[in-house]
Design a protein around this motif. Structure first.
Motif, PDB file in Angstrom:
ATOM      1  N   PHE A 193     -51.345   0.293  22.792  1.00 41.39           N
ATOM      2  CA  PHE A 193     -50.389   0.005  23.871  1.00 41.39           C
ATOM      3  C   PHE A 193     -50.201  -1.491  24.132  1.00 41.39           C
ATOM      4  O   PHE A 193     -51.170  -2.245  24.179  1.00 41.39           O
ATOM      5  N   CYS A 194     -48.949  -1.876  24.367  1.00 40.80           N
ATOM      6  CA  CYS A 194     -48.655  -3.242  24.803  1.00 40.80           C
ATOM      7  C   CYS A 194     -48.861  -3.293  26.323  1.00 40.80           C
ATOM      8  O   CYS A 194     -48.990  -2.243  26.964  1.00 40.80           O
ATOM      9  N   PHE A 195     -48.836  -4.487  26.914  1.00 40.83           N
ATOM     10  CA  PHE A 195     -49.127  -4.565  28.349  1.00 40.83           C
ATOM     11  C   PHE A 195     -48.068  -3.856  29.196  1.00 40.83           C
ATOM     12  O   PHE A 195     -48.364  -3.344  30.262  1.00 40.83           O
ATOM     13  N   ARG A 229     -39.767   4.004  33.812  1.00 48.73           N
ATOM     14  CA  ARG A 229     -40.770   3.580  32.817  1.00 48.73           C
ATOM     15  C   ARG A 229     -40.503   2.160  32.281  1.00 48.73           C
ATOM     16  O   ARG A 229     -39.519   1.525  32.659  1.00 48.73           O
ATOM     17  N   ALA A 230     -41.355   1.726  31.344  1.00 46.79           N
ATOM     18  CA  ALA A 230     -41.321   0.342  30.860  1.00 46.79           C
ATOM     19  C   ALA A 230     -39.973  -0.097  30.273  1.00 46.79           C
ATOM     20  O   ALA A 230     -39.605  -1.262  30.354  1.00 46.79           O
ATOM     21  N   HIS A 231     -39.207   0.849  29.687  1.00 43.31           N
ATOM     22  CA  HIS A 231     -37.922   0.504  29.062  1.00 43.31           C
ATOM     23  C   HIS A 231     -36.880  -0.042  30.033  1.00 43.31           C
ATOM     24  O   HIS A 231     -35.915  -0.661  29.611  1.00 43.31           O
ATOM     25  N   THR A 281     -35.722  -5.649  22.877  1.00 41.22           N
ATOM     26  CA  THR A 281     -37.012  -6.340  22.690  1.00 41.22           C
ATOM     27  C   THR A 281     -37.802  -5.857  21.472  1.00 41.22           C
ATOM     28  O   THR A 281     -38.613  -6.604  20.935  1.00 41.22           O
ATOM     29  N   THR A 282     -37.563  -4.608  21.050  1.00 37.54           N
ATOM     30  CA  THR A 282     -38.401  -4.039  19.984  1.00 37.54           C
ATOM     31  C   THR A 282     -37.737  -4.076  18.602  1.00 37.54           C
ATOM     32  O   THR A 282     -38.206  -3.419  17.678  1.00 37.54           O
ATOM     33  N   GLN A 283     -36.651  -4.818  18.460  1.00 34.19           N
ATOM     34  CA  GLN A 283     -35.984  -4.890  17.151  1.00 34.19           C
ATOM     35  C   GLN A 283     -36.732  -5.826  16.188  1.00 34.19           C
ATOM     36  O   GLN A 283     -37.545  -6.646  16.621  1.00 34.19           O
ATOM     37  N   ARG A 301     -42.587 -10.695  21.458  1.00 38.74           N
ATOM     38  CA  ARG A 301     -43.505 -11.141  20.411  1.00 38.74           C
ATOM     39  C   ARG A 301     -44.671 -10.173  20.223  1.00 38.74           C
ATOM     40  O   ARG A 301     -45.311 -10.163  19.187  1.00 38.74           O
ATOM     41  N   LYS A 302     -44.921  -9.350  21.222  1.00 33.02           N
ATOM     42  CA  LYS A 302     -45.966  -8.331  21.059  1.00 33.02           C
ATOM     43  C   LYS A 302     -45.573  -7.420  19.879  1.00 33.02           C
ATOM     44  O   LYS A 302     -46.422  -6.965  19.122  1.00 33.02           O
ATOM     45  N   VAL A 303     -44.266  -7.215  19.728  1.00 36.40           N
ATOM     46  CA  VAL A 303     -43.784  -6.353  18.645  1.00 36.40           C
ATOM     47  C   VAL A 303     -43.610  -7.169  17.363  1.00 36.40           C
ATOM     48  O   VAL A 303     -44.091  -6.773  16.295  1.00 36.40           O
ATOM     49  N   ALA A 330     -48.697   2.381  16.425  1.00 38.20           N
ATOM     50  CA  ALA A 330     -47.587   1.702  17.099  1.00 38.20           C
ATOM     51  C   ALA A 330     -48.044   1.145  18.444  1.00 38.20           C
ATOM     52  O   ALA A 330     -49.165   1.394  18.881  1.00 38.20           O
ATOM     53  N   ASN A 331     -47.124   0.444  19.115  1.00 39.03           N
ATOM     54  CA  ASN A 331     -47.443  -0.071  20.454  1.00 39.03           C
ATOM     55  C   ASN A 331     -47.597   1.064  21.456  1.00 39.03           C
ATOM     56  O   ASN A 331     -48.109   0.858  22.546  1.00 39.03           O
ATOM     57  N   SER A 332     -47.075   2.236  21.101  1.00 40.45           N
ATOM     58  CA  SER A 332     -47.141   3.372  22.031  1.00 40.45           C
ATOM     59  C   SER A 332     -48.239   4.362  21.642  1.00 40.45           C
ATOM     60  O   SER A 332     -48.280   5.463  22.145  1.00 40.45           O
TER      61      SER A 332
HETATM   62  S1  SF4 Z   1     -42.928  -4.112  23.723  1.00 37.90           S
HETATM   63 FE1  SF4 Z   1     -42.865  -5.987  24.941  1.00 37.90          FE
HETATM   64  S2  SF4 Z   1     -41.009  -5.763  26.184  1.00 37.90           S
HETATM   65 FE2  SF4 Z   1     -41.473  -3.737  25.386  1.00 37.90          FE
HETATM   66  S3  SF4 Z   1     -42.713  -2.761  26.983  1.00 37.90           S
HETATM   67 FE3  SF4 Z   1     -44.129  -3.748  25.541  1.00 37.90          FE
HETATM   68  S4  SF4 Z   1     -44.545  -5.774  26.402  1.00 37.90           S
HETATM   69 FE4  SF4 Z   1     -42.720  -4.973  27.394  1.00 37.90          FE
END
Ligand code: SF4
Length: 287
Positions: A11-13, A71-73, A165-167, A195-197, A264-266
């Motif tokens: 997970f990202c923040f 949610r985060a989106h 942001t996730t492209q 940049r996390k992605v 993945a980030n998720s």
């Molecule tokens: S990927 Fe980046 S912009 Fe998208 S939810 Fe995570 S931290 Fe936020």
């Protein structure tokens, strides 16, 4: 033989923040989430067991006096307006990075519309974040996913280019270069990729190259997951896209010395831990 989990995955923040908010708010009472809280079925099921109910934006129209989590989106202005109209309390878990991007796009839209300009967003049409971004432009932004979509862009107008942001950073650079070629100085480019992605791509590339077999763990709906899995496959043909330990069989890592587990980030860390345990169990049984 060893099995290693990619410590950069997970997970990202933005997602951690949304899940923490959901857990805290669930402790206070009934809570509805607009869309899946994260693109991962297993995590959605865990939160559903805690009482989180997933609804659509359209469902909000038939509700009143309830608490809804964004949610985060992020969400477009229309969702906030609907919540207000229906007297719904909004628990806003939009990622701060996405909220900032929404604000910047809104400002750019207000500026360029005076000059007959256009907002272009590099992203996936229909993706929740993109809907929130397009919503900042009164629905007028043009969403492009690939170079061929540029046919629908009028280059005689001043253009501001942004990205979901996730492209992929590489895809964005190619698109921006092509647009500058077509529109010259009237195309202003804003690199708004998280940049996390973006940093995950080089990280995943080296992780996949360092292992004989890769289990890439992700939900099917995650665009970030699909993109990172493609990166794994490019450098390591023995890369498998799996959703959980049930998808892992002994034949998949036969003869491998180094097995890597990435996600993945998720992807929740617990899914990667479960896969590691399953592999170790299979190795023990077969050894
Ligand atoms: S990927 Fe980046 S912009 Fe998208 S939810 Fe995570 S931290 Fe936020």
């Amino acid at each position: 033989m060893f099995v290693e989990i990619d410590n950069n995955s997970g997970f990202c923040f933005g997602v951690v923040n949304a899940i923490n908010k959901a857990e805290n708010e669930l402790a206070k009472g009934e809570l509805y989430c607009v869309g899946d809280i994260v693109h991962n079925d297993s995590e959605v099921a865990r939160l559903a067991d805690m009482g989180l109910k997933t609804i659509s934006v359209a469902d909000m129209a038939g509700m009143s006096g309830k608490r809804v989590l964004f949610r985060a989106h992020g969400e477009p202005p229309a969702s906030y307006a609907l919540a207000k109209e229906r007297r719904l309390e909004v628990i806003d878990a939009s990622c701060p990075v996405v909220l900032n991007l929404q604000r910047v796009i809104k400002e750019a839209y207000n500026e360029v519309k005076e000059q007959g300009g256009l907002i272009v967003i590099y992203g996936k049409p229909g993706h929740a974040e993109v809907i929130g971004l397009v919503g900042q432009t009164n629905g007028e932004a043009v969403v492009v996913e690939s170079l061929s979509d540029l046919q629908s862009v009028d280059f005689s107008r001043p253009i501001r280019l942004f990205s979901q942001t996730t492209q992929s950073l590489e895809g964005f650079k190619q698109l921006a270069a092509k647009m500058r070629e077509e529109g010259g100085e009237s195309v202003v480019v804003y690199d708004t990729i998280c940049r996390k992605v973006a940093n995950r791509i080089p990280q995943v590339r080296s992780f996949a190259a360092e292992h004989d077999v890769i289990f890439f763990v992700s939900g099917e709906k995650s665009s970030n997951g699909k993109q990172l899995y493609e990166v794994c496959k490019e450098v390591n043909p023995r890369s498998y896209f799996v959703q959980g330990a049930d998808n892992v069989e002994a034949e998949m890592f036969m003869g491998a010395e180094k097995i890597g587990i990435s996600g993945a980030n998720s992807t929740p860390r617990r899914l990667m831990d479960e896969i590691k345990l399953k592999i170790e169990k299979l190795l023990k049984n077969n050894g």
